[in-house]
Design a protein around this motif. Sequence first.
Motif, PDB file in Angstrom:
ATOM      1  N   SER A   1      72.271 -19.322  58.906  1.00 49.15           N
ATOM      2  CA  SER A   1      72.406 -18.614  57.710  1.00 49.15           C
ATOM      3  C   SER A   1      73.198 -19.083  56.613  1.00 49.15           C
ATOM      4  O   SER A   1      73.141 -19.276  55.356  1.00 49.15           O
ATOM      5  N   GLY A   2      74.619 -19.481  57.203  1.00 46.41           N
ATOM      6  CA  GLY A   2      75.488 -20.000  56.314  1.00 46.41           C
ATOM      7  C   GLY A   2      75.294 -21.527  56.099  1.00 46.41           C
ATOM      8  O   GLY A   2      75.338 -21.700  54.586  1.00 46.41           O
ATOM      9  N   LEU A   3      74.791 -22.256  56.878  1.00 48.42           N
ATOM     10  CA  LEU A   3      74.655 -23.612  56.498  1.00 48.42           C
ATOM     11  C   LEU A   3      73.731 -23.713  55.603  1.00 48.42           C
ATOM     12  O   LEU A   3      73.558 -24.849  54.582  1.00 48.42           O
ATOM     13  N   THR A   4      72.506 -22.963  55.668  1.00 52.49           N
ATOM     14  CA  THR A   4      71.193 -22.951  54.795  1.00 52.49           C
ATOM     15  C   THR A   4      71.379 -22.254  53.577  1.00 52.49           C
ATOM     16  O   THR A   4      70.374 -22.144  52.781  1.00 52.49           O
ATOM     17  N   THR A   5      72.656 -21.599  53.550  1.00 55.97           N
ATOM     18  CA  THR A   5      72.792 -20.846  52.240  1.00 55.97           C
ATOM     19  C   THR A   5      71.628 -19.670  52.094  1.00 55.97           C
ATOM     20  O   THR A   5      71.640 -19.124  51.143  1.00 55.97           O
ATOM     21  N   THR A   6      71.537 -19.131  53.206  1.00 54.56           N
ATOM     22  CA  THR A   6      70.644 -17.889  53.181  1.00 54.56           C
ATOM     23  C   THR A   6      71.339 -16.671  52.941  1.00 54.56           C
ATOM     24  O   THR A   6      71.066 -15.874  51.992  1.00 54.56           O
ATOM     25  N   GLY A   7      72.494 -16.397  53.728  1.00 48.02           N
ATOM     26  CA  GLY A   7      73.513 -15.348  53.497  1.00 48.02           C
ATOM     27  C   GLY A   7      73.034 -14.204  54.121  1.00 48.02           C
ATOM     28  O   GLY A   7      73.408 -12.926  53.698  1.00 48.02           O
ATOM     29  N   ALA A   8      71.926 -14.184  55.257  1.00 52.80           N
ATOM     30  CA  ALA A   8      71.535 -13.034  55.729  1.00 52.80           C
ATOM     31  C   ALA A   8      72.515 -13.115  56.975  1.00 52.80           C
ATOM     32  O   ALA A   8      73.064 -13.925  57.469  1.00 52.80           O
ATOM     33  N   THR A   9      73.131 -11.676  57.327  1.00 53.92           N
ATOM     34  CA  THR A   9      74.047 -11.526  58.405  1.00 53.92           C
ATOM     35  C   THR A   9      73.791 -10.656  59.293  1.00 53.92           C
ATOM     36  O   THR A   9      73.024  -9.854  59.163  1.00 53.92           O
ATOM     37  N   VAL A  10      74.355 -10.853  60.356  1.00 51.03           N
ATOM     38  CA  VAL A  10      73.940 -10.104  61.757  1.00 51.03           C
ATOM     39  C   VAL A  10      75.321  -9.021  61.849  1.00 51.03           C
ATOM     40  O   VAL A  10      75.558  -8.376  62.663  1.00 51.03           O
ATOM     41  N   LEU A  11      76.549  -9.381  61.204  1.00 53.06           N
ATOM     42  CA  LEU A  11      77.620  -8.732  61.263  1.00 53.06           C
ATOM     43  C   LEU A  11      77.999  -7.429  60.480  1.00 53.06           C
ATOM     44  O   LEU A  11      77.396  -7.334  59.471  1.00 53.06           O
ATOM     45  N   THR A  12      78.827  -6.700  61.027  1.00 52.38           N
ATOM     46  CA  THR A  12      79.087  -5.379  60.175  1.00 52.38           C
ATOM     47  C   THR A  12      80.510  -5.328  60.387  1.00 52.38           C
ATOM     48  O   THR A  12      81.173  -5.946  61.204  1.00 52.38           O
ATOM     49  N   GLY A  13      81.204  -4.296  59.483  1.00 52.97           N
ATOM     50  CA  GLY A  13      82.651  -4.445  59.525  1.00 52.97           C
ATOM     51  C   GLY A  13      83.557  -5.681  59.235  1.00 52.97           C
ATOM     52  O   GLY A  13      84.335  -6.220  59.775  1.00 52.97           O
ATOM     53  N   ILE A  14      83.027  -6.242  58.076  1.00 54.73           N
ATOM     54  CA  ILE A  14      83.333  -7.756  58.097  1.00 54.73           C
ATOM     55  C   ILE A  14      84.612  -7.865  57.556  1.00 54.73           C
ATOM     56  O   ILE A  14      85.225  -8.695  58.151  1.00 54.73           O
ATOM     57  N   GLU A  15      85.114  -6.787  56.682  1.00 51.76           N
ATOM     58  CA  GLU A  15      86.451  -7.060  56.101  1.00 51.76           C
ATOM     59  C   GLU A  15      87.523  -6.739  57.323  1.00 51.76           C
ATOM     60  O   GLU A  15      88.859  -7.298  57.230  1.00 51.76           O
ATOM     61  N   TYR A  16      87.104  -6.521  58.547  1.00 52.45           N
ATOM     62  CA  TYR A  16      88.049  -6.423  59.707  1.00 52.45           C
ATOM     63  C   TYR A  16      88.044  -7.690  60.614  1.00 52.45           C
ATOM     64  O   TYR A  16      88.876  -7.763  61.215  1.00 52.45           O
ATOM     65  N   LEU A  17      87.242  -8.641  60.326  1.00 50.09           N
ATOM     66  CA  LEU A  17      87.371  -9.846  60.940  1.00 50.09           C
ATOM     67  C   LEU A  17      88.416 -10.692  60.627  1.00 50.09           C
ATOM     68  O   LEU A  17      89.013 -10.656  59.527  1.00 50.09           O
ATOM     69  N   PRO A  18      88.733 -11.568  61.523  1.00 51.65           N
ATOM     70  CA  PRO A  18      89.821 -12.627  61.170  1.00 51.65           C
ATOM     71  C   PRO A  18      89.429 -13.339  60.080  1.00 51.65           C
ATOM     72  O   PRO A  18      88.513 -13.635  59.825  1.00 51.65           O
ATOM     73  N   LYS A  19      90.664 -13.592  59.142  1.00 46.52           N
ATOM     74  CA  LYS A  19      90.632 -14.416  58.054  1.00 46.52           C
ATOM     75  C   LYS A  19      89.872 -15.702  58.142  1.00 46.52           C
ATOM     76  O   LYS A  19      89.122 -16.039  57.157  1.00 46.52           O
ATOM     77  N   SER A  20      90.349 -16.241  59.239  1.00 47.61           N
ATOM     78  CA  SER A  20      89.745 -17.597  59.836  1.00 47.61           C
ATOM     79  C   SER A  20      88.132 -17.573  59.910  1.00 47.61           C
ATOM     80  O   SER A  20      87.458 -18.464  59.508  1.00 47.61           O
ATOM     81  N   VAL A  21      87.729 -16.481  60.400  1.00 44.66           N
ATOM     82  CA  VAL A  21      86.286 -16.390  60.594  1.00 44.66           C
ATOM     83  C   VAL A  21      85.416 -16.229  59.284  1.00 44.66           C
ATOM     84  O   VAL A  21      84.286 -16.813  58.795  1.00 44.66           O
TER      85      VAL A  21
END
Length: 483
Positions: free
Chosen positions: A107-127
């Motif tokens: 999704s990232g590499l094809t610039t689709t932008g669909a995500t399976v993640l929630t609570g994104i702001e709590y992920l490590p900055k590196s991710v």
Amino acid sequence: MQYRTIIKILGQLVALFSITMVPPALVSLIYKDGGGLPFILAFVFSVIAGLIAYYPNRNEHGDLKAREGFLIVVLFWLVLGSFASLPLIFLDAPKLSMADAVFEAFSGLTTTGATVLTGIEYLPKSVLFYRQQLQWLGGMGIIVLAVAVLPMLGVGGMQLYRAETPGPVKDSKMTPRIADTAKHLWYIYVSLTLTCTLAYWVAGMNWFDAICHAFSTIAIGGFSTYDASMGHFDSPVINLICVVFLLIAAINFSLHYAAVASRSGKVYLRDPEFKAFFLIQVALIIICFAVLSSNNIYANGDETLDQAMFQAVSISTTAGFATDNFSAWPLFLPMLLIFSSFIGGCAGSTGGGMKVVRVFLLYLQGIRELNRLVHPRAIYSIKLGRKALPDKVVEAVWGFFSAYALVFVIIMISLMGTGLDNITAFSATAACLNNLGPGLGEVAAHYGDISDSAKWILTLAMVFGRLEIFTLLVLFTPTFWRG
């Protein structure tokens, strides 16, 4: 088929791609978020795998033809997407399944932008940084970068470029040499990214958010560092900056180059695709504003215009950023915007969809057929601006449209077979095939709740969309392997 040469090139590209694991590791070091180990492991794994593929075939120098170019590009996206998922697979928190990690990476590499993640702001900055970086690299196409910075490939640069770049007419080059063309594209791309970053920072974002959102804005990706996407900032100024740069990124980059080279903006006004693109954007904004105003969705006219303009541009250019839950608007608007994503951006831009020029040519062809009904013996030519196009270009566009419709139907029916309802299946197919991101129904907010089988199908849809159907579909024809 020069298989050993292809394996050598893939090995070089995987080794090159391993470098992209370094910046997130550095971000982890700077912010001390403890998320650096997965990127170090992925870096080591990618380097070793690249060398294993490259070293035994290092002396292969076969001449690549168009067939090899198509195969390399398809394998490139499949292989690179798989290696891109490694850091996400190695993560301890959140713990992602194989299907989730691969879906997120593609999704990232094809610039689709669909995500399976929630609570994104709590992920490590590196991710967070890695997700945005994937979109930025995928936006222009890493193949173009590889051709620009790896002249030692020395084989079939034009074949790779034609297979990679979007649009119906791929023989035009801005400069005589393909490597120079790729470099000029990346100069423009990097310059726009830096300008967008600075604009976001001046508007109130911190440096980290400004860089991350500039990556996904210029790539027309849609990933954000917050669950609420652009809505987190609650800033009309940031919304306007995003809209301006989305529109710029959705324009053919060769037009940008021509405007810079000639130091004149008249280049844009002479381009029929550019004029059609902006006419579509203005029409969508007016319709959204009128419908939202008549339904009193927002408190005042300024907020209504802000929301109408942002969602219309974001969805129609296939970015997928959000400032509000557009799926809660009167159903007419979400469906209109989803359908507008089928048109997408201009050819040669970072946008998805079928591209404005193809839809414009379909419209002109339709007008020609109507005229032929009235005057059967008259000869009508289809002109793009002042240039009459050969019939083979129009036939190719019709072929593309037919293949697009067929792939769409097959993917949608397959999704319904996994248990998704019709609205979710339709919008998810449109969102992934057009590299849009957000859909309706179960995938309005994220894709985490759908089954793994549906995620694998949608991952394939993203690759189909990014490679514009034909590049991948041609591999399934007997003629391709027989030649």
